[in-house]
Design an enzyme around this catalytic site. Structure first.
Site, PDB file in Angstrom:
ATOM      1  N   ARG A  50       2.222   3.082   2.325  1.00 54.01           N
ATOM      2  CA  ARG A  50       3.472   3.086   3.096  1.00 54.01           C
ATOM      3  C   ARG A  50       4.538   2.263   2.389  1.00 54.01           C
ATOM      4  NH1 ARG A  50       6.809   0.874   7.099  1.00 54.01           N
ATOM      5  NH2 ARG A  50       7.500   2.425   8.621  1.00 54.01           N
ATOM      6  N   CYS A  51       4.148   1.114   1.844  1.00 51.75           N
ATOM      7  CA  CYS A  51       5.116   0.282   1.118  1.00 51.75           C
ATOM      8  C   CYS A  51       5.728   1.034  -0.063  1.00 51.75           C
ATOM      9  CB  CYS A  51       4.439  -0.983   0.597  1.00 51.75           C
ATOM     10  SG  CYS A  51       3.932  -2.159   1.865  1.00 51.75           S
ATOM     11  N   MET A  52       4.946   1.900  -0.705  1.00 56.40           N
ATOM     12  CA  MET A  52       5.394   2.570  -1.927  1.00 56.40           C
ATOM     13  C   MET A  52       6.201   3.828  -1.667  1.00 56.40           C
ATOM     14  SD  MET A  52       2.206   2.190  -4.587  1.00 56.40           S
ATOM     15  CE  MET A  52       1.117   3.262  -3.647  1.00 56.40           C
ATOM     16  N   GLY A 109       0.799  -1.212   0.000  1.00 57.06           N
ATOM     17  CA  GLY A 109       0.000   0.000   0.000  1.00 57.06           C
ATOM     18  C   GLY A 109       0.832   1.262   0.000  1.00 57.06           C
TER      19      GLY A 109
END
Length: 406
Positions: free
Chosen positions: A396-398, A394
């Site tokens: 945060r991951c990106m 999501g």
């Protein structure tokens, strides 16, 4: 100051992204499992969604930097790095790439534009692109010409994982899967040679260390405290080694690490897929981890070592104590509906990017969790996610924050 990140919620000032590129178009059904994908995103739509993500950040005062631009700038600033970078990249690409290393080296060296070179290393190279006049070896005769001798790196748009910012330094990580280990090369060259970062950023972990750890498992709770997930991709040995390096590093303020032991499974691959901070005293959490969660606290032992104890109190109580708050609210992804919680966790309902206290970027598809966040007074900025979410990560991951206000 090149990097400054001491929390998950301080106003975000500068962030590192990677706009998805041709590496996604080089995914095929036969390679999905090895390259850690469950489906093949449609690139044009994924890029449109990612552009909305970047625009949402810039519209809210965040400076967006791109991994591909920083790496190209590093090579432009010092052209002598180019052959070493290419050699390192081929060496980390595995046995097949090494079998064709001279042909690959020449192909990549012939690319004059630095950004084009960087994008090519990300997208991969197949056998038909190499300059081999005849099929003279057994492998060439047996293998199809569209076989990749330098595999694509489709996970790159999850910039959170290859390295993690901690205070004014970085954990340059050893990735769990061999298919992702080349991702750290870009960070290593940028942090070592780019004029904005060279000699300014201490490295608390290195890819050469033997134990895997990834940035999605590392959360800055405050300047003194980290939460790190023991997960599918981060080992307890790596956490101990990072803790020892942090505690011994002059100028590093971190003195406490909460190690949260979550189930080792793809759905919960990192801590931030089940737990993120959205405000000073509020966290999202996937309720499915609460029954089995074990909490360990690592701190300095007074003689240069690491002291570890298990915390038996509930997570919200432990967090309130460490953050010196009266209470902490855990907001359940999907609310009280188990089916909604499982579905929205799979689509990264718990994976929020906080850009200021009480203000988060989320995927629009997780409508139940998003409304619950709003009911708790959190400002929700929704971005489209039909294609980006296929990679199982999501907002945060990106994103890799490089600068936050204190």
């Amino acid at each position: 100051m090149a990097i400054h990140v001491t929390s998950e919620i301080g106003p975000l000032k500068q962030v590192l992204l990677h706009r998805p590129g041709r590496e996604l178009e080089h995914l095929i059904p036969d390679t999905l499992e090895r390259l850690l994908f469950d489906d093949i995103p449609y690139l044009a739509a994924a890029q449109r969604e990612h552009d909305v993500f970047a625009r949402t950040l810039t519209d809210n005062g965040v400076e967006v930097l791109y991994l591909e631009d920083l790496m190209a700038g590093t090579l432009q600033n010092d052209p002598s790095l180019k052959p070493a970078f290419i050699r390192d990249f081929i060496r980390e690409a595995g046995a097949v790439a090494l079998n064709y290393q001279e042909e690959l080296f020449q192909l990549l060296m012939d690319i004059q534009d630095e950004k084009e070179l960087v994008l090519r290393t990300m997208a991969g190279v197949n056998l038909s692109e190499l300059r081999r006049p005849t099929k003279s070896t057994l492998s060439e005769m047996v293998r199809r010409e569209d076989r990749f001798v330098l595999e694509p790196i489709p996970n790159l748009y999850f910039t959170r994982d290859p390295f993690a910012t901690i205070g004014r330094g970085v954990s340059l990580n050893r990735m769990y899967s061999a298919t992702r280990r080349r991702e750290t090369i870009y960070g290593r060259y940028i942090l070592t040679y780019h004029p904005d970062y060279a000699q300014k950023v201490p490295l608390y972990y290195q890819p050469s260390f033997p134990f895997s750890i990834e940035g999605g498992d590392i959360l800055n709770l405050n300047a003194q405290t980290l939460a790190i997930g023991i997960s599918q991709r981060t080992t307890p040995e790596a956490i101990e080694l990072l803790a020892s390096n942090l505690f011994r590093s002059e100028g590093c303020a971190v003195n406490t690490i909460l190690a949260l032991d979550i189930p080792s499974m793809r759905a919960y691959m990192h801590l931030d897929t089940v737990f993120t901070q959205v405000d000073n005293d509020k966290f999202t959490i996937h309720p499915g981890i609460l029954q089995t969660l074990r909490i360990y606290q690592l701190s300095r032992d007074g003689s240069g070592g690491v002291r570890t104890v298990e915390r038996t109190k509930p997570l919200d109580t432990v967090l309130a104590e460490l953050l010196e708050l009266e209470r902490v609210t855990l907001i359940h992804c999907g609310g009280q509906d188990r089916i909604a919680a499982e579905r929205e966790q799979w689509n990264d309902g718990s994976n929020t990017l906080c850009i200021a206290p009480g203000k988060v970027v989320v995927y629009d598809r997780n409508n139940i969790t998003n409304r619950i966040l709003e009911d708790h007074g959190v400002t929700v900025l929704e971005i489209p996610s039909s294609e980006l979410s296929r990679g199982r990560g999501g907002p945060r991951c990106m994103s890799m924050p490089l600068m936050r206000e204190g």
